[in-house]
Design a protein around this motif. Structure first.
Motif, PDB file in Angstrom:
ATOM      1  N   ARG A 138       0.704  -1.593  -0.217  1.00 15.33           N
ATOM      2  CA  ARG A 138       0.274  -0.030   0.197  1.00 15.33           C
ATOM      3  C   ARG A 138       0.787   0.945   0.037  1.00 15.33           C
ATOM      4  O   ARG A 138       1.491   0.992   0.732  1.00 15.33           O
ATOM      5  N   ASP A 139       0.201   2.729  -0.450  1.00 16.54           N
ATOM      6  CA  ASP A 139       1.132   3.086  -0.871  1.00 16.54           C
ATOM      7  C   ASP A 139       1.490   3.984   0.903  1.00 16.54           C
ATOM      8  O   ASP A 139       3.051   4.644   0.157  1.00 16.54           O
ATOM      9  N   ASN A 153      -3.644   9.704   1.483  1.00 14.90           N
ATOM     10  CA  ASN A 153      -3.321   9.342   0.298  1.00 14.90           C
ATOM     11  C   ASN A 153      -4.240   9.592  -0.058  1.00 14.90           C
ATOM     12  O   ASN A 153      -5.426   9.884   0.004  1.00 14.90           O
ATOM     13  N   ASP A 154      -4.837   9.035  -1.264  1.00 13.97           N
ATOM     14  CA  ASP A 154      -5.052   9.240  -2.374  1.00 13.97           C
ATOM     15  C   ASP A 154      -6.400   7.921  -2.684  1.00 13.97           C
ATOM     16  O   ASP A 154      -6.266   7.251  -1.586  1.00 13.97           O
ATOM     17  N   ASN A 156      -8.885   5.147  -3.534  1.00 14.92           N
ATOM     18  CA  ASN A 156      -8.761   4.109  -3.494  1.00 14.92           C
ATOM     19  C   ASN A 156      -9.068   2.735  -3.430  1.00 14.92           C
ATOM     20  O   ASN A 156     -10.190   2.486  -3.223  1.00 14.92           O
ATOM     21  N   PHE A 166     -10.299   5.458   1.136  1.00 10.69           N
ATOM     22  CA  PHE A 166      -8.798   6.817   1.274  1.00 10.69           C
ATOM     23  C   PHE A 166      -8.162   6.235   2.734  1.00 10.69           C
ATOM     24  O   PHE A 166      -9.521   6.272   3.427  1.00 10.69           O
ATOM     25  N   HIS A 226     -14.447   7.168  -9.869  1.00 11.96           N
ATOM     26  CA  HIS A 226     -13.711   8.011  -8.917  1.00 11.96           C
ATOM     27  C   HIS A 226     -12.365   8.523 -10.241  1.00 11.96           C
ATOM     28  O   HIS A 226     -11.131   8.953 -10.078  1.00 11.96           O
TER      29      HIS A 226
END
Length: 601
Positions: A138-139, A153-154, A156, A166, A226
């Motif tokens: 995961r980011d 984060n954005d 997802n 998010f 999105h």
């Protein structure tokens, strides 16, 4: 014989000619009214859109503030939970899960809270189904592991339910290790709880976008998607680069024109927006146009009828005149003409007056709406001033009692208690500084500046005198070129220079601060430059630094409230100028602003 032929020709030609003249007069009277109404509707249209843009901008600012406050509140709760876990010697995964469940119950927007270990595995969660799940890809995990303290984060897709979400992640310390993190998973569809108290006119909508321009929240009904709006929404593109923007666009959701405003949420990089369809905004204008068109139609029918009546009226008068001419031709010179007054013209005058009164009434209604908006803004400024002023008193009480505790018990308790006392004292001082700056900012908006001829050199000297102590402590130097006399409020000009000098001293490098102040003529304005040799500013932050509470560094590195440059911007703009910055990181910054020259219009 000749007289009889002439009279007959007059009888055939004159009635038709008279009717045409009357119709022409009526049409000539209507044309200026129609042109005036068209100009008024153009003015109403432009004013209506501008008013709606300003209203949308205020709503978007409110949404931005609500969302940012919500994110920061969740982050603070994560920090508090981390502190609680860190200080608990009996910490266990089961206990952590209980704490996470309790925390989740406090937030309608949160899907779950989880604790992730340094291998990317969920150790504890408010939803036990997710315990043991691997999230190292995961980011937010990668960014925390790379050294960031916290991450939002954005949008997802969730790992199991494929739902849009998010994350807010905070670095966590457990038993001396820093590689853990605590994560809040947010449902963007539930962000409506942040704006449900906002009272919008019919058709008004709120939006929130992530850093990529993807739609995270929409207050109206929609089919969820999105995909990024940035390419289809030029107003959003401007806001994503740190600038508040407003205008009209072709709305991606319904392919109709909308009046929109977009506001950057600078602390987290997202964007908030507000909009209303152009058809809804202009509905009152369209209704008025229809009624006025009906009124014009009725007026035209009345005018035609009046022309026909007047035509018959004048024909009778001309027939009488013809008969009288025949008597005179026959030698009866005692005949006199008594045509009378055409009272129908007075009725037409009344119609014109009624139209003028209607136009005047609508203009007065528009002026009243503008006056109400101005009054509302003044009340908001007064509220901010009073609220900030009243907050000072409880802070003084807190500060006084903390000082009493510090004098009486410092050294008698454990070191942890002494540290807590220091934290409270520093927090109170920061809050007092913040309130003082807010009071200063609100005072700037309560009255127009008193513009008089002001010597800028004397204003700089007064600012330097006010900064004498900090300049001695930092060994700072300020050189001043020849400065002009400008139209300005003397006290506000001193405050402007003082804030810019203080900014140059505070953000210094290891060398002593050195500032130079100069000015040059640019048309009707003087362009001032305050140059320093400080740490400089990255180009992407040049516009953001003039926003309230915008900080590029932590309070530990550079203390302050983040309002100083916002005060500078407000002072300059209320003087009719503008302010900006030019900077090279590591070399220094030059703050430039304009003030109107003496005698300039």
């Amino acid at each position: 014989m000749v007289s009889q032929q002439s009279n007959a020709g007059w009888k055939k030609v004159m009635p038709k000619t008279t009717g045409g003249i009357l119709a022409g007069i009526m049409l000539a009277a209507l044309i200026p009214i129609l042109l005036l109404q068209s100009a008024i509707y153009v003015f109403w249209y432009q004013t209506r859109i501008q008013t709606e843009m300003i209203a949308n901008l205020e709503f978007a600012r409110s949404v931005a503030w609500s969302f940012e406050s919500h994110v920061q509140d969740i982050r603070r709760q994560l920090l508090v939970l981390g502190k609680a876990i860190e200080s608990d010697p009996a910490f266990s995964i089961e206990k952590a899960g209980t704490l996470l469940s309790i925390l989740k119950s406090q937030y309608a927007t949160v899907i779950r809270f989880s604790i992730v270990d340094d291998h990317g595995v969920i150790l504890a969660s408010s939803d036990p189904v997710f315990i043991g799940m691997f999230v190292a890809d995961r980011d937010y995990y990668r960014k925390i592991q790379s050294g960031q303290e916290w991450v939002i984060n954005d949008l997802n897709l969730g790992p199991m339910a494929n739902r849009i979400q998010f994350n807010i992640a905070q670095k966590l310390r457990i038993k001396g290790e820093h590689n853990y993190l605590i994560v809040a998973v947010i449902d963007p569809k539930m962000l409506g709880v942040l704006v449900h108290l906002q009272e919008r006119p019919a058709g008004g909508e709120f939006t929130i976008f992530d850093r990529s321009g993807s739609l995270a929240f929409f207050s109206g009904e929609m089919t969820w998607s999105h995909a990024s709006w940035a390419r289809r929404d030029e107003i959003l593109s401007l806001a994503m680069h740190g600038k508040e923007a407003m205008g009209t666009i072709l709305y991606p959701l319904d392919n109709r024109k909308h009046v929109v405003a977009r506001v950057p949420i600078n602390q987290i990089g997202w964007t908030a927006g507000a909009s209303r369809s152009l058809d809804t905004v202009m509905a009152p204008i369209y209704r008025n146009a229809i009624w006025v068109a009906i009124l014009n139609g009725l007026l035209l029918m009345i005018s035609i009828g009046s022309a026909l009546v007047l035509r018959g009226f004048f024909i009778r008068k001309l027939n009488r005149l013809r008969e009288q001419a025949r008597f005179i031709a026959g030698g009866d010179f005692s005949t006199r003409n008594d045509v009378g007054n055409p009272v129908e013209l007075a009725e037409l005058e009344k119609s014109f007056n009624a139209m003028a009164e209607e136009i005047e009434s609508r203009q007065n209604s528009l002026k009243q709406a503008v006056s109400e908006l101005t009054r509302s803004n003044q009340e908001l400024e007064q509220f901010a001033y009073v609220a900030s002023h009243d907050l000072q008193e409880p802070l003084r009480v807190i500060s006084g009692f903390v000082q009493l505790i510090e004098r009486k018990y410092k050294g008698r308790l454990d070191s942890e208690a002494d540290r807590y006392i220091t934290f409270i004292t520093e927090a109170v001082q920061r809050q007092q500084e913040l309130i003082r700056d807010l009071l200063t900012y609100s005072r700037l908006g309560r009255a127009e500046p008193r513009l008089v001829s002001t010597d800028a050199t004397k204003a700089v000297q007064a600012a330097i005198q006010n900064m004498h102590q900090i300049m001695e402590e930092t060994k700072a130097t300020v050189t001043v070129a020849d400065l002009p006399v400008v139209q300005a409020d003397g006290q506000q000009l001193i405050q402007l220079f003082q804030n810019l000098i203080h900014n140059g001293i505070k953000f210094r490098r290891i060398v002593p601060p050195a500032l130079h102040i100069s000015a040059s003529r640019e048309g009707d304005f003087w362009l001032f430059a305050v140059q320093d040799n400080g740490i400089g500013i990255e180009p992407q932050y040049w516009a953001q630094i003039f926003t309230m509470f915008k900080r590029l560094h932590t309070r530990k590195d550079y203390p302050g409230t983040g309002i100083g440059l916002a005060i500078c911007k407000k002072i300059v703009e209320r003087h009719g100028g503008r302010i900006w910055v030019d900077s090279r990181p590591g070399e220094g910054s030059t703050f430039l602003f304009t003030l109107r020259a003496i005698g300039a219009l």
